[in-house]
Design a protein around this motif. Structure first.
Motif, PDB file in Angstrom:
ATOM      1  N   TYR A  49      41.905  39.987  34.282  1.00 31.62           N
ATOM      2  CA  TYR A  49      40.647  40.175  35.001  1.00 31.62           C
ATOM      3  C   TYR A  49      40.907  40.761  36.389  1.00 31.62           C
ATOM      4  N   ALA A  50      41.886  40.212  37.081  1.00 32.01           N
ATOM      5  CA  ALA A  50      42.186  40.681  38.431  1.00 32.01           C
ATOM      6  C   ALA A  50      42.616  42.151  38.424  1.00 32.01           C
ATOM      7  N   ILE A  51      43.508  42.504  37.532  1.00 27.36           N
ATOM      8  CA  ILE A  51      44.019  43.877  37.460  1.00 27.36           C
ATOM      9  C   ILE A  51      42.907  44.853  37.078  1.00 27.36           C
ATOM     10  N   GLN A  52      42.131  44.502  36.058  1.00 27.49           N
ATOM     11  CA  GLN A  52      41.108  45.435  35.580  1.00 27.49           C
ATOM     12  C   GLN A  52      39.923  45.550  36.540  1.00 27.49           C
ATOM     13  N   LEU A  53      39.596  44.491  37.246  1.00 23.86           N
ATOM     14  CA  LEU A  53      38.549  44.582  38.262  1.00 23.86           C
ATOM     15  C   LEU A  53      39.023  45.408  39.456  1.00 23.86           C
ATOM     16  N   ALA A  54      40.301  45.278  39.810  1.00 25.47           N
ATOM     17  CA  ALA A  54      40.861  46.127  40.876  1.00 25.47           C
ATOM     18  C   ALA A  54      40.829  47.590  40.452  1.00 25.47           C
ATOM     19  N   GLN A  55      41.140  47.838  39.183  1.00 25.40           N
ATOM     20  CA  GLN A  55      41.102  49.206  38.653  1.00 25.40           C
ATOM     21  C   GLN A  55      39.704  49.808  38.781  1.00 25.40           C
ATOM     22  N   LYS A  56      38.693  48.950  38.716  1.00 26.36           N
ATOM     23  CA  LYS A  56      37.313  49.414  38.816  1.00 26.36           C
ATOM     24  C   LYS A  56      36.809  49.470  40.253  1.00 26.36           C
TER      25      LYS A  56
END
Length: 326
Positions: free
Chosen positions: A62-69
């Motif tokens: 969640y942290a990585i993919q939200l940062a990606q967004k």
């Protein structure tokens, strides 16, 4: 008279069948065709997302993919070194986007007022767009309730229930004041299906279902979207499953699907503020609810037998390891 009765029964049966067909079609559209609400609805790029239980597995994804967004990330977990490593990974990976991170080391089993005060101080003034209530705890192995260690029982409730409530109570007022926000809370098939030998965990997840649905109705007028995300097994340290399969995705694929299906119920047809977004989990959820039911003796007996088998294997493994240690 008999003809009329037969016609009525046939009509009722036809309507019942039609309702099931429509429900199945809606589930398929939700799982495979329709896209979810854009995360931009809840906050611009550079606003913040908070992820609890962020250092491993689903929380880390969640942290990585939200940062990606494009979201800045507040990472909360109990292991400082893992949080620091993840924060560095995110900042390095998305250096061009100038993503910021903040970390808070916090052991939710302790339920310390000072930890929640630190969290409040950390997020006050931040434009928090997304809260992911991911932190969770289960039993070390399936265990009858009357044999459940007191500390394990207390820890499960402190993490799954009290921790989720206290974090949300800190974050949600700011979302309501700004008139936007997304609160995702991780549910489980354990809350959907009463699970013998995991009674305390199962009860804690059922509590989250009721609480999250009620919270959704409360916060909707304030522009805040609440969603309980139901999952079956995902490869993780908690599930103790390492190999993904059709029914058991890895954290990356599960989170990717979840974030792409915000606002879609998936297999959780008819349950307000709830989603079972991963396709195989969604189909399982729909089929169980439609053909078997989740609270009857058949489902309960199957679930009990499965977890009794898991417990036997776990106890044998413990016994082998104890002999090796001698």
């Amino acid at each position: 008279m008999a003809c009329t009765l037969t016609t009525i029964l046939a009509g009722v049966g036809g309507l019942y069948l039609l309702a099931k067909v429509v429900s199945y079609a809606r589930a398929l559209l939700s799982l495979f065709v329709l896209s979810g609400t854009s995360l931009r609805k809840f906050g611009r790029k550079g606003s913040w997302a908070i992820v609890t239980g962020a250092s491993d597995g689903i929380g880390k994804e969640y942290a990585i993919q939200l940062a990606q967004k494009g979201f800045n990330i507040v990472l909360i977990s109990r292991t400082q070194s893992k949080l620091e490593a993840l924060a560095q990974e995110i900042q390095t990976k998305y250096a061009g986007s100038a993503i910021q991170t903040k970390i808070l080391t916090m052991d939710f089993t302790k339920n310390l007022d000072e930890d929640y005060s630190k969290l409040k101080a950390l997020v006050d003034g931040l434009d928090v767009a997304v809260l992911v209530n991911n932190v969770g705890k289960s039993h070390e192995m399936p265990v009858p309730f009357i044999l459940t260690p007191k500390q394990e029982l207390n820890d499960i409730i402190a993490v799954n229930c009290i921790g989720t409530l206290r974090v949300t109570q800190i974050v949600a007022p700011g979302m309501a004041q700004r008139g936007r926000g997304l609160i995702l809370t991780m549910g489980s098939f354990g809350g959907l299906l009463p699970t013998p030998l995991l009674a305390t965990y199962s009860g804690s997840k059922a509590f989250l279902q009721q609480w999250s649905t009620a919270l959704g109705a409360e916060l909707k007028p304030h522009g805040v979207q609440v969603e309980l995300v139901i999952s079956y097994l995902v490869t993780s340290a908690m599930s103790k499953i390492r190999r993904p399969s059709l029914a058991i995705p890895n954290p990356r694929n599960f989170v990717k699907t979840t974030l792409a299906k915000i606002g879609r119920s998936g297999g959780a047809q008819g349950i307000a503020y709830t989603s079972t977004p991963y396709w195989s989990h969604g189909l399982m959820h729909w089929a169980l609810s439609t053909f078997v039911g989740t609270m009857n003796h058949v489902a309960l007996g199957q679930n009990k037998a499965m977890h009794e088998s898991i417990r036997k294997r776990a106890l044998k493994k413990q016994e082998r390891e104890a002999k090796k240690a001698l």
